[in-house]
Write a protein that holds these residues in place. Structure first.
Motif, PDB file in Angstrom:
ATOM      1  N   ASP A   1       0.868  -1.595  -0.004  1.00  0.00           N
ATOM      2  CA  ASP A   1      -0.295   0.187   0.262  1.00  0.00           C
ATOM      3  C   ASP A   1       0.501   1.491  -0.464  1.00  0.00           C
ATOM      4  OD1 ASP A   1      -1.199   2.514   1.022  1.00  0.00           O
ATOM      5  OD2 ASP A   1      -3.275   0.462   1.060  1.00  0.00           O
ATOM      6  N   ILE A   2       0.411   1.977  -1.002  1.00  0.00           N
ATOM      7  CA  ILE A   2       1.125   3.316  -0.914  1.00  0.00           C
ATOM      8  C   ILE A   2       0.211   4.869  -0.219  1.00  0.00           C
ATOM      9  CG2 ILE A   2       3.083   2.694  -3.229  1.00  0.00           C
ATOM     10  CD1 ILE A   2       1.442   4.596  -4.242  1.00  0.00           C
ATOM     11  N   GLY A   3      -1.110   4.393   0.248  1.00  0.00           N
ATOM     12  CA  GLY A   3      -1.246   5.328   1.496  1.00  0.00           C
ATOM     13  C   GLY A   3      -1.723   4.964   2.648  1.00  0.00           C
ATOM     14  N   ASN A   4      -2.782   4.715   3.267  1.00  0.00           N
ATOM     15  CA  ASN A   4      -3.298   4.813   4.593  1.00  0.00           C
ATOM     16  C   ASN A   4      -3.424   3.641   5.138  1.00  0.00           C
ATOM     17  OD1 ASN A   4      -5.221   3.815   3.882  1.00  0.00           O
ATOM     18  ND2 ASN A   4      -6.918   6.223   4.330  1.00  0.00           N
ATOM     19  N   GLY A   5      -3.254   2.666   4.267  1.00  0.00           N
ATOM     20  CA  GLY A   5      -2.844   1.064   4.459  1.00  0.00           C
ATOM     21  C   GLY A   5      -4.466   0.617   4.531  1.00  0.00           C
ATOM     22  N   ASP A   6      -4.597   1.182   3.861  1.00  0.00           N
ATOM     23  CA  ASP A   6      -6.042   0.526   3.092  1.00  0.00           C
ATOM     24  C   ASP A   6      -6.582  -0.250   2.168  1.00  0.00           C
ATOM     25  OD1 ASP A   6      -6.821   2.736   2.181  1.00  0.00           O
ATOM     26  OD2 ASP A   6      -8.919   3.428   2.701  1.00  0.00           O
ATOM     27  N   GLY A   7      -5.997  -0.201   1.456  1.00  0.00           N
ATOM     28  CA  GLY A   7      -5.857  -0.540   0.247  1.00  0.00           C
ATOM     29  C   GLY A   7      -6.140   0.297  -0.861  1.00  0.00           C
ATOM     30  N   ASN A   8      -6.959   1.939  -0.590  1.00  0.00           N
ATOM     31  CA  ASN A   8      -7.125   2.464  -2.039  1.00  0.00           C
ATOM     32  C   ASN A   8      -5.988   2.528  -3.156  1.00  0.00           C
ATOM     33  OD1 ASN A   8      -9.632   3.423  -2.669  1.00  0.00           O
ATOM     34  ND2 ASN A   8      -8.853   5.607  -1.859  1.00  0.00           N
ATOM     35  N   ASP A   9      -5.023   2.917  -2.187  1.00  0.00           N
ATOM     36  CA  ASP A   9      -3.454   2.988  -3.071  1.00  0.00           C
ATOM     37  C   ASP A   9      -2.928   1.799  -2.866  1.00  0.00           C
ATOM     38  OD1 ASP A   9      -5.021   5.885  -3.972  1.00  0.00           O
ATOM     39  OD2 ASP A   9      -3.779   6.743  -2.073  1.00  0.00           O
ATOM     40  N   VAL A  10      -2.095   1.355  -4.058  1.00  0.00           N
ATOM     41  CA  VAL A  10      -2.216   0.236  -3.817  1.00  0.00           C
ATOM     42  C   VAL A  10      -0.819  -0.278  -5.420  1.00  0.00           C
ATOM     43  CG1 VAL A  10      -3.619  -1.311  -2.485  1.00  0.00           C
ATOM     44  CG2 VAL A  10      -3.320  -0.961  -4.929  1.00  0.00           C
ATOM     45  N   ILE A  11      -0.093  -0.465  -5.149  1.00  0.00           N
ATOM     46  CA  ILE A  11       0.627  -1.405  -5.751  1.00  0.00           C
ATOM     47  C   ILE A  11       0.646  -2.327  -5.658  1.00  0.00           C
ATOM     48  CG2 ILE A  11       3.148  -2.131  -7.129  1.00  0.00           C
ATOM     49  CD1 ILE A  11       2.244   0.770  -6.928  1.00  0.00           C
ATOM     50  N   ALA A  12       0.111  -3.403  -6.898  1.00  0.00           N
ATOM     51  CA  ALA A  12      -0.734  -4.591  -8.059  1.00  0.00           C
ATOM     52  C   ALA A  12       0.418  -5.727  -8.528  1.00  0.00           C
ATOM     53  CB  ALA A  12      -1.875  -4.368  -7.925  1.00  0.00           C
ATOM     54  N   VAL A  13       0.209  -6.548  -8.663  1.00  0.00           N
ATOM     55  CA  VAL A  13       1.021  -7.665  -9.795  1.00  0.00           C
ATOM     56  C   VAL A  13       0.297  -7.549 -10.941  1.00  0.00           C
ATOM     57  CG1 VAL A  13       2.623  -8.977  -8.280  1.00  0.00           C
ATOM     58  CG2 VAL A  13      -0.125  -9.726  -9.096  1.00  0.00           C
ATOM     59  N   ASN A  14       0.827  -7.384 -12.104  1.00  0.00           N
ATOM     60  CA  ASN A  14       0.150  -7.579 -13.598  1.00  0.00           C
ATOM     61  C   ASN A  14       0.089  -8.651 -12.915  1.00  0.00           C
ATOM     62  OD1 ASN A  14      -0.847  -7.798 -16.777  1.00  0.00           O
ATOM     63  ND2 ASN A  14      -0.023  -5.717 -16.497  1.00  0.00           N
ATOM     64  N   VAL A  15      -0.642  -9.776 -13.702  1.00  0.00           N
ATOM     65  CA  VAL A  15      -0.621 -11.093 -13.148  1.00  0.00           C
ATOM     66  C   VAL A  15      -0.685 -11.821 -14.857  1.00  0.00           C
ATOM     67  CG1 VAL A  15      -2.008 -11.319 -11.856  1.00  0.00           C
ATOM     68  CG2 VAL A  15      -3.396 -11.722 -13.940  1.00  0.00           C
ATOM     69  N   SER A  16      -0.209 -10.967 -15.900  1.00  0.00           N
ATOM     70  CA  SER A  16       0.019 -10.895 -17.105  1.00  0.00           C
ATOM     71  C   SER A  16       0.800  -9.807 -17.863  1.00  0.00           C
ATOM     72  CB  SER A  16      -1.040 -11.049 -18.453  1.00  0.00           C
ATOM     73  OG  SER A  16      -2.611 -12.162 -17.462  1.00  0.00           O
ATOM     74  N   PRO A  17       2.186 -10.753 -16.962  1.00  0.00           N
ATOM     75  CA  PRO A  17       3.396  -9.597 -16.870  1.00  0.00           C
ATOM     76  C   PRO A  17       4.084  -9.226 -18.223  1.00  0.00           C
ATOM     77  CG  PRO A  17       4.067 -11.564 -16.586  1.00  0.00           C
ATOM     78  CD  PRO A  17       2.641 -11.980 -15.997  1.00  0.00           C
ATOM     79  N   ILE A  18       4.286  -8.344 -18.823  1.00  0.00           N
ATOM     80  CA  ILE A  18       4.988  -8.231 -20.562  1.00  0.00           C
ATOM     81  C   ILE A  18       6.452  -7.582 -20.441  1.00  0.00           C
ATOM     82  CG2 ILE A  18       5.140  -5.243 -20.015  1.00  0.00           C
ATOM     83  CD1 ILE A  18       4.051  -5.249 -23.287  1.00  0.00           C
ATOM     84  N   GLU A  19       6.879  -7.548 -18.281  1.00  0.00           N
ATOM     85  CA  GLU A  19       8.584  -7.377 -18.494  1.00  0.00           C
ATOM     86  C   GLU A  19       8.873  -7.641 -17.026  1.00  0.00           C
ATOM     87  OE1 GLU A  19      11.004  -7.466 -18.813  1.00  0.00           O
ATOM     88  OE2 GLU A  19      11.894  -7.255 -21.058  1.00  0.00           O
ATOM     89  N   VAL A  20       9.841  -7.890 -16.428  1.00  0.00           N
ATOM     90  CA  VAL A  20       9.941  -8.076 -15.068  1.00  0.00           C
ATOM     91  C   VAL A  20       9.666  -7.307 -14.587  1.00  0.00           C
ATOM     92  CG1 VAL A  20      12.654  -6.932 -14.687  1.00  0.00           C
ATOM     93  CG2 VAL A  20      12.086  -9.184 -13.510  1.00  0.00           C
ATOM     94  N   TYR A  21       8.879  -7.428 -13.092  1.00  0.00           N
ATOM     95  CA  TYR A  21       8.642  -6.478 -12.203  1.00  0.00           C
ATOM     96  C   TYR A  21       7.680  -5.359 -12.541  1.00  0.00           C
ATOM     97  CZ  TYR A  21      12.870  -8.125  -9.723  1.00  0.00           C
ATOM     98  OH  TYR A  21      14.091  -9.031  -9.585  1.00  0.00           O
ATOM     99  N   HIS A  22       6.157  -6.335 -13.553  1.00  0.00           N
ATOM    100  CA  HIS A  22       5.598  -5.968 -14.163  1.00  0.00           C
ATOM    101  C   HIS A  22       4.047  -5.812 -13.142  1.00  0.00           C
ATOM    102  CE1 HIS A  22       2.432  -5.095 -17.547  1.00  0.00           C
ATOM    103  NE2 HIS A  22       2.290  -4.036 -17.166  1.00  0.00           N
ATOM    104  N   SER A  23       3.791  -4.518 -12.598  1.00  0.00           N
ATOM    105  CA  SER A  23       2.647  -3.966 -12.027  1.00  0.00           C
ATOM    106  C   SER A  23       2.391  -2.653 -11.897  1.00  0.00           C
ATOM    107  CB  SER A  23       3.698  -3.789 -10.294  1.00  0.00           C
ATOM    108  OG  SER A  23       4.837  -4.276 -10.457  1.00  0.00           O
ATOM    109  N   LEU A  24       0.989  -2.848 -11.939  1.00  0.00           N
ATOM    110  CA  LEU A  24       0.463  -2.024 -11.549  1.00  0.00           C
ATOM    111  C   LEU A  24      -0.125  -1.020 -10.371  1.00  0.00           C
ATOM    112  CD1 LEU A  24      -2.698  -4.152 -12.222  1.00  0.00           C
ATOM    113  CD2 LEU A  24      -1.446  -2.606 -13.516  1.00  0.00           C
ATOM    114  N   LEU A  25      -0.149  -0.023 -10.588  1.00  0.00           N
ATOM    115  CA  LEU A  25       0.271   0.998  -9.526  1.00  0.00           C
ATOM    116  C   LEU A  25      -1.650   1.552  -9.912  1.00  0.00           C
ATOM    117  CD1 LEU A  25      -0.169   4.085  -7.650  1.00  0.00           C
ATOM    118  CD2 LEU A  25       0.285   4.744  -9.707  1.00  0.00           C
TER     119      LEU A  25
END
Length: 351
Positions: free
Chosen positions: A111-135
Motif C-alpha cells: 500500500d502506498i496510501g494509508n494502509g486501507d488498500g485504496n492506493d496500492v501497487i499490485a502485480v500484473n498477473v500477465s506480465p510484459i516484462e520483469v516486475y510488471h506491476s500496477l499502480l
C-alpha cells in the motif's frame, strides 16, 4: 521511508527527500522502493499468483533507424485475461465486470496510501516484462480509466523513488488499448537504453515540446523545464494537456521515463513524460497481433506470434505508429498553439 505491516496491507511510506533526481547505470544500488517491489513481486511469482511465468522467448533490435526492440511473449497473448469491450472514451465504470476491487489481497504487493488498500501497487498477473506491476490509486472510488491529477503525481513519484534508470510508468487511455476500465497505471523495469531517453525534442510552446523525429509523433514535458525540480508544476502542465485530451475524447497514451542529455555518460538527471494523441481503437482488442499501445509507441514492441516476430520489420512498425498518431498530433499541436491562457491558470506561463 519504510515498510510496515501494522495495517491491513504492507504499507510503504515516503517523503519528498526520498526522491532520486539523478540516477546512473554504473551503480547497481536499489532504493528501498525498488527492493520492496522486487521482493514482493518475486514472492507473488513463487506463490503462483501469475497467469504464466514470464518468458521472453526471443528479442531483437529491428534493423533500421529507430532502435525498435521487439520481444516475443506468446504467453501474454494466449493466457492473459480477456480484455474488456471498450467502445468509447466516455465509457462509465461498470461494477458488474472485472475491476480492481475484485482482485485478491494476494495480488496486492503493498500500500502506498494509508494502509486501507485504496492506493496500492499490485502485480500484473500477465506480465510484459520483469516486475510488471500496477499502480492503482483511488481504487474504491471506482473511477473509469481517466487520469486524475492525484494518480498522475503518484506515477511521477514512483519513478523518483527508484534508483533505477530503467523503471517506466505508463498509461493507456480508453480506446488506446486500455484493457480494464478502472483507473490504473502500469510500471515495469525495462533494462534497455532506448532512443526516446535522449532523442532531440523541439519546443512547441512554454514547457511543451514535440517529438517529431520518430514515426510516433507526440508531445513531451520534462522535469528540467521547471525550476528547482518543482513536481507540482510539472504535474499541473501534464495534467492540463491530458485533461484537454480527455475532455475532447481524444485517445492517448502516456509514457514516463528517466532521461539524459548524453546517453554516453550513463547519468540520468531528467524525467520525460511523453503524451501521444492517437486514432481511437474501439472494441475488444486482439491478443494475438502487434498491438500499438503505449510501450510500442515508445519503441518496445511486444509480439505474441512467432511468425509475426520473425517477419516484423522496422518499416512495418513505423507505418503503423505514423498512421495512428500523425493526424491527431497535427490537430492537437495546432490547438495547443491557439490556446489562450490566463496567467493564473498554470504555474508557468507559455512563452
Amino acid at each position: 521511508m519504510s515498510g510496515t505491516n501494522d495495517c491491513k496491507f504492507l504499507k510503504f511510506s515516503f517523503k519528498d527527500n526520498d526522491y532520486n533526481f539523478v540516477v546512473t547505470t554504473n551503480i547497481e544500488d536499489d532504493s528501498p522502493f525498488d527492493l520492496l517491489l522486487k521482493q514482493r513481486w518475486e514472492e507473488a511469482q513463487k506463490n503462483g499468483i501469475f497467469k504464466y511465468t514470464l518468458n521472453i522467448r526471443k528479442q531483437k533490435i529491428l534493423e533500421g533507424n529507430y532502435g525498435f526492440l521487439a520481444q516475443l511473449n506468446p504467453d501474454r497473448g494466449e493466457k492473459r485475461r480477456k480484455p474488456e469491450d471498450i467502445t468509447t472514451m466516455v465509457q462509465p465504470f461498470d461494477s458488474n465486470i472485472f475491476n480492481f476491487t475484485k482482485i485478491s489481497d494476494n495480488e496486492i504487493l503493498f500500500d502506498i496510501g494509508n494502509g486501507d488498500g485504496n492506493d496500492v501497487i499490485a502485480v500484473n498477473v500477465s506480465p510484459i516484462e520483469v516486475y510488471h506491476s500496477l499502480l492503482i490509486t483511488e481504487r474504491f472510488e471506482c473511477l473509469p480509466q481517466r487520469v486524475t491529477k492525484y494518480s498522475l503525481k503518484k506515477a511521477i513519484e514512483l519513478l523518483l523513488l527508484s534508483k533505477s534508470p530503467y523503471l517506466r510508468v505508463v498509461f493507456n487511455s480508453l480506446c488506446a488499448h486500455a484493457s480494464v476500465n478502472h483507473l490504473h497505471w502500469h510500471l515495469y523495469y525495462f533494462k534497455y537504453q532506448m532512443p526516446l531517453e535522449c532523442i532531440k525534442i523541439d519546443r512547441l510552446r512554454g514547457p511543451v515540446f514535440v517529438l517529431s523525429q520518430v514515426p510516433a509523433k507526440g508531445f513531451c514535458l520534462k522535469l528540467s523545464s521547471f525550476p528547482n525540480h518543482n513536481i507540482d508544476h510539472l504535474v499541473s502542465w501534464v495534467y492540463f494537456i491530458v485533461d484537454y485530451l480527455q475532455t475532447s475524447a481524444i485517445a492517448h497514451n502516456i509514457y514516463i521515463t528517466r532521461a539524459t542529455e548524453n546517453i554516453e555518460i550513463n547519468t540520468y538527471n531528467d524525467i520525460r513524460i511523453y503524451i501521444w494523441a492517437r486514432k481511437s481503437s474501439s472494441g475488444i482488442k486482439s491478443t494475438c497481433n502487434f498491438i500499438p499501445a503505449v510501450c510500442e509507441l515508445f519503441g518496445h514492441i511486444s509480439i505474441k506470434s512467432e511468425d509475426e516476430y520473425e517477419e516484423l520489420t522496422e518499416d512495418a512498425v513505423a507505418n503503423v505508429l505514423n498512421d495512428i498518431t500523425l493526424h491527431a498530433f497535427n490537430y492537437v499541436r495546432n490547438n495547443i498553439l491557439e490556446m489562450k491562457l490566463e496567467k493564473e491558470e498554470l504555474p508557468a506561463n507559455f512563452l
